[in-house]
Design a protein around this motif. Structure first.
Motif, PDB file in Angstrom:
ATOM      1  N   THR A  69       0.841  -1.197   0.000  1.00 46.85           N
ATOM      2  CA  THR A  69       0.000   0.000   0.000  1.00 46.85           C
ATOM      3  C   THR A  69       0.876   1.247   0.000  1.00 46.85           C
ATOM      4  OG1 THR A  69      -0.081   0.007   2.423  1.00 46.85           O
ATOM      5  CG2 THR A  69      -1.840  -1.188   1.280  1.00 46.85           C
ATOM      6  N   TYR A  71       0.592   4.174  -2.168  1.00 42.12           N
ATOM      7  CA  TYR A  71       0.987   4.718  -3.465  1.00 42.12           C
ATOM      8  C   TYR A  71       0.316   6.053  -3.792  1.00 42.12           C
ATOM      9  CZ  TYR A  71       3.310   0.284  -4.175  1.00 42.12           C
ATOM     10  OH  TYR A  71       4.163  -0.807  -4.034  1.00 42.12           O
ATOM     11  N   ASP A  72      -0.408   6.619  -2.858  1.00 41.96           N
ATOM     12  CA  ASP A  72      -0.998   7.937  -3.054  1.00 41.96           C
ATOM     13  C   ASP A  72       0.079   9.009  -2.942  1.00 41.96           C
ATOM     14  OD1 ASP A  72      -1.284   9.087   0.026  1.00 41.96           O
ATOM     15  OD2 ASP A  72      -1.429   6.902  -0.116  1.00 41.96           O
ATOM     16  N   ASN A  75       1.530  10.078   0.548  1.00 39.06           N
ATOM     17  CA  ASN A  75       2.447   9.123   1.159  1.00 39.06           C
ATOM     18  C   ASN A  75       3.769   9.060   0.404  1.00 39.06           C
ATOM     19  OD1 ASN A  75       2.517   7.184   3.433  1.00 39.06           O
ATOM     20  ND2 ASN A  75       3.010   5.724   1.808  1.00 39.06           N
ATOM     21  N   SER A 200      -0.243   0.171  -9.080  1.00 40.50           N
ATOM     22  CA  SER A 200      -0.774   0.704  -7.823  1.00 40.50           C
ATOM     23  C   SER A 200      -0.690   2.226  -7.794  1.00 40.50           C
ATOM     24  CB  SER A 200      -0.015   0.111  -6.629  1.00 40.50           C
ATOM     25  OG  SER A 200      -0.281  -1.265  -6.483  1.00 40.50           O
ATOM     26  N   HIS A 201       0.303   2.795  -8.473  1.00 40.57           N
ATOM     27  CA  HIS A 201       0.387   4.254  -8.572  1.00 40.57           C
ATOM     28  C   HIS A 201      -0.845   4.805  -9.286  1.00 40.57           C
ATOM     29  CE1 HIS A 201       4.541   5.030  -7.123  1.00 40.57           C
ATOM     30  NE2 HIS A 201       4.725   3.758  -7.481  1.00 40.57           N
ATOM     31  N   ARG A 203      -3.820   3.220  -9.494  1.00 38.28           N
ATOM     32  CA  ARG A 203      -5.000   2.900  -8.700  1.00 38.28           C
ATOM     33  C   ARG A 203      -5.174   3.857  -7.523  1.00 38.28           C
ATOM     34  NH1 ARG A 203      -3.250  -3.407  -9.629  1.00 38.28           N
ATOM     35  NH2 ARG A 203      -3.806  -3.318 -11.860  1.00 38.28           N
ATOM     36  N   ALA A 204      -4.102   4.539  -7.148  1.00 35.87           N
ATOM     37  CA  ALA A 204      -4.180   5.521  -6.062  1.00 35.87           C
ATOM     38  C   ALA A 204      -4.501   6.925  -6.568  1.00 35.87           C
ATOM     39  CB  ALA A 204      -2.856   5.544  -5.293  1.00 35.87           C
ATOM     40  N   THR A 207      -7.344   9.020  -4.940  1.00 36.49           N
ATOM     41  CA  THR A 207      -6.937   9.521  -3.626  1.00 36.49           C
ATOM     42  C   THR A 207      -5.970  10.684  -3.765  1.00 36.49           C
ATOM     43  OG1 THR A 207      -7.234   7.338  -2.641  1.00 36.49           O
ATOM     44  CG2 THR A 207      -5.842   8.894  -1.445  1.00 36.49           C
ATOM     45  N   SER A 208      -5.012  10.555  -4.672  1.00 35.90           N
ATOM     46  CA  SER A 208      -4.049  11.637  -4.886  1.00 35.90           C
ATOM     47  C   SER A 208      -4.751  12.904  -5.357  1.00 35.90           C
ATOM     48  CB  SER A 208      -2.996  11.205  -5.906  1.00 35.90           C
ATOM     49  OG  SER A 208      -2.260  10.083  -5.439  1.00 35.90           O
TER      50      SER A 208
END
Length: 272
Positions: A69, A71-72, A75, A200-201, A203-204, A207-208
């Motif tokens: 996890t 990847y937002d 973070n 995953s980058h 998929r985030a 959120t980003s």
């Protein structure tokens, strides 16, 4: 490349692979997809003549921990700040391209004392207004493909090389990148877990985007900032930044593909 040292540093719960070169004021370089720190290979020797260059592999990519996890963009900004902490650098010029731009932006917004100057290139910052011309008709097809959990890594497993090559060719307007760098990128993105982390980058990104909206709603970008565009993003990033930045300069590099540091390194160095 012999003057570049690779180190593993602990940051924000992961172990980051970091390329380091030179001495002087720190410059932190954050790459995108499908890159590793080696996307900066053509500019590091020149920057290292007067600066301490710090180029980590982003979370999950290259030699950095394949985290489940985190990847937002917020973070990833913590990852980057932790790299500076681990290397004893209180502040740095921070440069981000593609997926490296949103965390660079949030680092400057949230911790402006850590960022002497911000350089962002060939990226859009979430859904901030200003990029409508670029995003008309929706994002590029691969954003949706990468965003579906489990799909892209299943489809692409065993075909990573031609997929990476497609981005490298397009990102240099057909000119390509040096073979040794191409091979390093392919190796970094080969295997199911490597692909999972890369996607995953994407998929985030929702959120980003929310984090970026919240940041500009509560603060202004106060650090001196440069926005650099090429093809295909052009001046969309500059237009997104303009209402929120106190000190913004924009540049367009002609006849330059998306992978600016490898396609037009000399032109990039002129602006850096």
């Amino acid at each position: 490349m012999s003057d570049i040292t690779l180190r593993t540093v602990a940051t924000n719960g992961i172990e980051a692979n970091v390329a380091i070169a030179g001495h002087g004021p720190a410059v932190l370089l954050l790459h995108g997809f499908p890159h590793t720190w080696r996307v900066w290979s053509e500019v590091i020797p020149h920057l290292a003549a007067r600066h301490r260059v710090i180029a980590p592999d982003l979370r999950g990519l290259g030699g950095t921990t394949r985290a489940e996890t985190g990847y937002d963009a917020a973070n990833l900004a913590l990852d980057a700040e932790g790299v500076l902490d681990a290397l004893g650098e209180p502040s740095a010029t921070v440069v981000g391209i593609d997926a490296g731009a949103p965390p660079a932006f949030l680092l400057a917004m949230r911790r402006p004392e850590r960022v002497r100057r911000l350089v962002l290139m060939e990226a859009v910052l979430g859904d901030l207004p200003g990029a409508e011309d670029f995003t008309a008709g929706g994002q590029r097809w691969w954003f949706g493909f990468h965003a579906v959990p489990g799909l892209a890594e299943t489809v692409l497993l065993g075909n990573e090389a031609p997929y990476v090559d497609w981005f490298l060719d397009g990102g240099t307007l057909g000119r390509g990148v040096p073979p040794e760098i191409r091979d390093a990128f392919v190796a970094a993105y080969t295997g199911r877990d490597s692909l999972r982390c890369a996607f995953s980058h994407y998929r985030a990104m929702p959120t980003s985007a929310r984090q970026i909206r919240e940041a500009v709603a509560s603060a202004r970008l106060t650090v001196p900032t440069t926005a650099i565009g090429a093809y295909p993003v052009g001046d969309a990033l500059e237009r997104q930044l303009r209402p929120h930045a106190d000190d913004l300069t924009g540049h367009l590099i002609e006849d330059c593909g998306h992978i600016v540091p490898l396609d037009r390194p000399r032109a990039l160095l002129d602006h850096l």
